[in-house]
Write an enzyme that holds these catalytic residues in place. Structure first.
Site, PDB file in Angstrom:
ATOM      1  N   HIS A 111      80.739  -9.606 -98.348  1.00  0.00           N
ATOM      2  CA  HIS A 111      80.618  -8.517 -99.316  1.00  0.00           C
ATOM      3  C   HIS A 111      81.144  -8.989-100.670  1.00  0.00           C
ATOM      4  O   HIS A 111      82.109  -9.756-100.739  1.00  0.00           O
ATOM      5  CB  HIS A 111      81.398  -7.287 -98.830  1.00  0.00           C
ATOM      6  CG  HIS A 111      81.092  -6.083 -99.669  1.00  0.00           C
ATOM      7  ND1 HIS A 111      81.721  -5.855-100.871  1.00  0.00           N
ATOM      8  CD2 HIS A 111      80.199  -5.077 -99.502  1.00  0.00           C
ATOM      9  CE1 HIS A 111      81.227  -4.738-101.397  1.00  0.00           C
ATOM     10  NE2 HIS A 111      80.298  -4.249-100.588  1.00  0.00           N
TER      11      HIS A 111
ATOM     12  N   GLU B   3      72.857  -6.829-102.532  1.00  0.00           N
ATOM     13  CA  GLU B   3      73.663  -5.900-103.310  1.00  0.00           C
ATOM     14  C   GLU B   3      73.973  -6.500-104.683  1.00  0.00           C
ATOM     15  O   GLU B   3      74.911  -7.301-104.808  1.00  0.00           O
ATOM     16  CB  GLU B   3      74.984  -5.613-102.588  1.00  0.00           C
ATOM     17  CG  GLU B   3      74.808  -5.017-101.211  1.00  0.00           C
ATOM     18  CD  GLU B   3      76.052  -4.236-100.785  1.00  0.00           C
ATOM     19  OE1 GLU B   3      75.906  -3.042-100.489  1.00  0.00           O
ATOM     20  OE2 GLU B   3      77.152  -4.799-100.770  1.00  0.00           O
TER      21      GLU B   3
ATOM     22  N   SER C 176      75.011   1.788-105.255  1.00  0.00           N
ATOM     23  CA  SER C 176      74.801   3.160-105.730  1.00  0.00           C
ATOM     24  C   SER C 176      73.601   3.858-105.086  1.00  0.00           C
ATOM     25  O   SER C 176      72.884   4.613-105.739  1.00  0.00           O
ATOM     26  CB  SER C 176      74.691   3.189-107.254  1.00  0.00           C
ATOM     27  OG  SER C 176      75.893   2.710-107.844  1.00  0.00           O
TER      28      SER C 176
ATOM     29  N   GLU D  98      82.951  -7.672-102.806  1.00  0.00           N
ATOM     30  CA  GLU D  98      84.378  -7.420-103.067  1.00  0.00           C
ATOM     31  C   GLU D  98      85.242  -8.492-102.398  1.00  0.00           C
ATOM     32  O   GLU D  98      86.286  -8.857-102.908  1.00  0.00           O
ATOM     33  CB  GLU D  98      84.753  -6.002-102.605  1.00  0.00           C
ATOM     34  CG  GLU D  98      84.203  -4.962-103.582  1.00  0.00           C
ATOM     35  CD  GLU D  98      83.798  -3.650-102.948  1.00  0.00           C
ATOM     36  OE1 GLU D  98      84.218  -3.342-101.823  1.00  0.00           O
ATOM     37  OE2 GLU D  98      83.016  -2.906-103.595  1.00  0.00           O
TER      38      GLU D  98
ATOM     39  N   LYS E  56      84.622   0.933 -96.789  1.00  0.00           N
ATOM     40  CA  LYS E  56      85.614   0.180 -97.585  1.00  0.00           C
ATOM     41  C   LYS E  56      87.031   0.651 -97.227  1.00  0.00           C
ATOM     42  O   LYS E  56      87.281   0.998 -96.081  1.00  0.00           O
ATOM     43  CB  LYS E  56      85.298   0.318 -99.070  1.00  0.00           C
ATOM     44  CG  LYS E  56      83.836  -0.066 -99.368  1.00  0.00           C
ATOM     45  CD  LYS E  56      83.518  -0.197-100.821  1.00  0.00           C
ATOM     46  CE  LYS E  56      82.065  -0.585-100.989  1.00  0.00           C
ATOM     47  NZ  LYS E  56      81.681  -0.766-102.387  1.00  0.00           N
TER      48      LYS E  56
ATOM     49  N   ASN F  57      79.312   1.576 -95.533  1.00  0.00           N
ATOM     50  CA  ASN F  57      80.499   0.723 -95.681  1.00  0.00           C
ATOM     51  C   ASN F  57      81.597   1.606 -96.264  1.00  0.00           C
ATOM     52  O   ASN F  57      81.562   1.939 -97.442  1.00  0.00           O
ATOM     53  CB  ASN F  57      80.153  -0.446 -96.623  1.00  0.00           C
ATOM     54  CG  ASN F  57      81.356  -1.300 -96.961  1.00  0.00           C
ATOM     55  OD1 ASN F  57      82.426  -1.157 -96.354  1.00  0.00           O
ATOM     56  ND2 ASN F  57      81.194  -2.184 -97.923  1.00  0.00           N
TER      57      ASN F  57
ATOM     58  N   GLY G 236      79.104   0.719-106.871  1.00  0.00           N
ATOM     59  CA  GLY G 236      80.131   1.669-107.285  1.00  0.00           C
ATOM     60  C   GLY G 236      80.062   2.043-108.760  1.00  0.00           C
ATOM     61  O   GLY G 236      80.973   2.659-109.299  1.00  0.00           O
TER      62      GLY G 236
END
Ligand code: PGA
Length: 250
Positions: free
Chosen positions: A94, A166, A212, A96, A11, A9, A172
């Protein structure tokens, strides 16, 4: 037997020229990979990346899609547009998008159903925040995200769905869930799928881990019974890091 599915991904990173160059090298390097490989660039990079991986087995996915056919939805992109340029896979839900753009499970479900109607493959992301985990809400959150996210999806359509677990606190941050914790969450997700769609669907559903993932931890994660792949953010941005990840079972 579930084949490992490793996805990158990207992003909001890489401009189209960088994305195309990297995608072309990845397509060559991934030729002998023993896993299914997907990359998800930004919308503006999609045409160049589709072109760059042409003839290879690398799948190109979008990071989001709108839940309408067409019309007055400023700033949005439709399934039809994606399919027209050869993109048949989309990441939905996702964290985010949930966190920064207010996407709810109900809204994500609308997109899931619409994308399925349009024949797209979906990588549906689920996962808890640190607060939810520490508050003992892991199972409650995953149950809601799976139940609502997949509401109205048929047993047959489940072959088009990959789940990415996730944990939000591991994205991250450099913090990875331990392989045991991740495997337990995956086993729980599989049990939810079994309850909803039966044991054959549950056995065949690919559940990726994300948060990660890097060359140094991928083998351990992928060796666990219920972990069938990875959705990789930061470490998918360079061939140097992504290649050892897609070669993790060699
Ligand atoms: P990360 O991101 O690998 O940078 O933690 C994973 C993701 O958000 O898909």
């Amino acid at each position: 037997m579930r084949k490992l599915y490793i996805a990158g991904n990207w992003k909001m990173n890489l401009v189209p020229s960088e994305a195309a160059e990297y995608a072309a090298s990845l397509a060559k390097a991934a030729k002998d990979a023993d896993v299914k490989v997907m990359i998800a660039p930004t919308f503006v990079c999609l045409p160049a990346v589709v072109e760059a991986v042409k003839g290879s087995s690398v799948i190109v996915a979008a990071q989001n899609v709108n839940d309408h056919e067409s019309g007055a939805y400023t700033g949005e992109v439709s399934c039809k547009m994606l399919k027209d340029i050869g993109v048949n896979t989309v990441i939905l839900g996702h964290s985010e998008r949930r966190q920064y753009y207010g996407e709810t499970d109900e809204f994500i479900n609308k997109k899931v159903l619409f994308a399925l109607e349009n024949g797209m493959d979906i990588d549906l992301c689920v996962g808890e925040t640190l607060e939810e985990r520490e508050g003992g809400k892991l199972e409650e959150v995953l149950t809601r995200q799976i139940e609502v996210g997949l509401c109205g999806v048929s047993e047959d359509q489940m072959s088009k769905i990959t789940i990415a677990y996730e944990p939000v606190w591991a994205i991250g941050t450099g913090k990875t869930a331990t392989p045991e914790d991740a495997n337990n969450a995956h086993a729980f997700i599989r049990s939810l799928i079994e309850r909803k769609f039966g044991s054959t669907v549950a056995e065949n559903t690919i559940i990726q881990y994300g948060g990660s993932v890097k060359p140094s931890n991928v083998k351990d994660l992928m060796s666990r019974e219920h972990i069938d792949g990875a959705l990789v953010g930061g470490a998918s941005l360079t061939l140097e890091q992504f290649l050892p990840i897609i070669n993790c079972n060699k």
